[in-house]
Design an enzyme around this catalytic site. Structure first.
Site, PDB file in Angstrom:
ATOM      1  N   HIS A  35       5.169   9.505 134.054  1.00 47.74           N
ATOM      2  CA  HIS A  35       4.847  10.572 135.013  1.00 47.74           C
ATOM      3  C   HIS A  35       5.952  10.732 136.072  1.00 47.74           C
ATOM      4  O   HIS A  35       6.571  11.788 136.198  1.00 47.74           O
ATOM      5  CB  HIS A  35       3.553  10.235 135.766  1.00 47.74           C
ATOM      6  CG  HIS A  35       2.359   9.959 134.918  1.00 47.74           C
ATOM      7  ND1 HIS A  35       1.636  10.948 134.310  1.00 47.74           N
ATOM      8  CD2 HIS A  35       1.723   8.788 134.613  1.00 47.74           C
ATOM      9  CE1 HIS A  35       0.602  10.413 133.667  1.00 47.74           C
ATOM     10  NE2 HIS A  35       0.643   9.104 133.838  1.00 47.74           N
ATOM     11  N   ASP A  36       6.109   9.692 136.872  1.00 47.41           N
ATOM     12  CA  ASP A  36       6.907   9.833 138.101  1.00 47.41           C
ATOM     13  C   ASP A  36       8.404  10.047 137.860  1.00 47.41           C
ATOM     14  O   ASP A  36       9.051  10.751 138.655  1.00 47.41           O
ATOM     15  CB  ASP A  36       6.672   8.621 139.012  1.00 47.41           C
ATOM     16  CG  ASP A  36       5.229   8.556 139.510  1.00 47.41           C
ATOM     17  OD1 ASP A  36       4.558   9.608 139.529  1.00 47.41           O
ATOM     18  OD2 ASP A  36       4.776   7.455 139.866  1.00 47.41           O
TER      19      ASP A  36
END
Ligand code: BDR
Ligand code: CA
Length: 313
Positions: free
Chosen positions: A243-244
């Protein structure tokens, strides 16, 4: 072009860790002013410890790491040990950090940096609940017009939620903070689950990290080995979603992502849909666009970039 001056606001988290490593490996594009930690995946004492573990893993012990808010603005803290493990960084066996936390509060650091540098030159990169950012905006409203942009991981539209049927974890944990940020008038780029669930660490991508044969490459492979079991069981997906790192990859190569400039509002009232990002993807309202909401990623390009850059550390 000079590198983007950024502040990473984070709650590590294995995927936060990879996002930080990518930033630390990319000085041509990213000038990291500091890392501000927030409670999220695990409580603040662990996120602020994990951020320093990651800096030390990369050999970057001079990065300023600040502790910030230890709870959301209006709700009890919800954590995600079921995804990230008891420490938040389960997987590799990494030593406790030697570098100390920077003196002072994360929120004050965000305010000071935005006041110190010319307007429009500092980008905020939130990778966790938006508590620190919203608290800074509430405490010092003058800084909002000085922010170049916010590039954040949070929300979802086509994918729905990952902590409730409609809410993504970062927004769900502090919906009131998210509401303040999305209403702030600051330009926002959103990396929702719609994108990050396409950034999957397949076996061959994990093998590529391990094949770097560096402590960073092996640690990233071990982190994603650990972190993938949750998504494999829940979604039947091929591996851990990174995700990040989509946030830091965007600063290096925005062409990896495509999306729409649309209106995004945050649900803060209904317990049923609390923290939902109500994204007007189809333009069915006349609400003014306030965010570029990404919908797709060149996943091979993303992993090529990530593996190349991690090899530098
Ligand atoms: C987000 O929540 C956390 O578990 C991850 O670190 C990521 O920031 C994904 O929903
Ligand atoms: Ca995170």
């Amino acid at each position: 072009m000079p590198p983007h001056k950024i502040i990473i606001d984070t709650d590590p988290g294995q995927d936060d860790a990879v996002a930080i490593l990518l930033a630390l490996a990319s000085p041509e594009e990213i000038d990291l002013l500091g890392i501000t930690c927030v409670a999220g995946n695990v409580p603040l004492d662990l996120t602020s410890k994990n951020a320093r573990i990651v800096c030390e893993l990369a050999g970057k012990t001079n990065v300023k790491v600040f502790a910030g808010c230890d709870r959301p603005m209006g709700r009890d803290l919800v954590t995600a040990e079921h995804v990230h493990g008891k420490t938040g960084l389960d997987g590799p066996n990494l030593p406790d950090p030697v570098m100390p936390l920077a003196q002072g509060d994360a929120v004050d650091f965000i305010i000071e940096q935005l006041r110190e540098f010319a307007p429009g030159t500092v980008t905020l990169c939130p990778l966790g609940p938006l508590t620190n950012i919203a608290t800074a905006f509430e405490k010092a409203p003058d800084i909002k017009k000085r922010v170049a942009k916010i590039v954040l991981m949070g929300g979802g539209y086509f994918e729905g939620g990952n902590i409730t049927p409609t809410a993504e974890f970062n927004i769900y944990v502090d919906p009131h903070a998210a509401d303040i940020v999305f209403k702030s008038g600051v330009p926002i780029v959103v990396m929702p689950l719609d994108v990050t669930h396409k950034a999957l660490v397949t076996k061959s991508r994990n093998d590529a990290f391990r094949a770097l044969q560096t402590s960073v490459g092996i640690a990233v492979a071990e982190m994603t080995d650990f972190f993938e079991r949750f998504d494999k069981e829940k979604y039947g997906s091929e591996g851990a979603p990174l995700h990040d790192p989509c946030v830091t990859a965007y600063l290096i190569n925005p062409d990896l992502f495509t999306g729409r400039h649309i209106n995004v509002e945050i649900e803060t009232q209904s317990e049923l849909t609390m923290g939902m990002t109500v994204a007007d993807w189809w333009g069915v309202t006349d609400r003014a666009p306030n965010a570029t909401f990404m919908g797709d990623i060149d996943a091979d390009g993303f992993f090529d970039l990530l593996t190349d850059r991690l090899a530098r550390l």
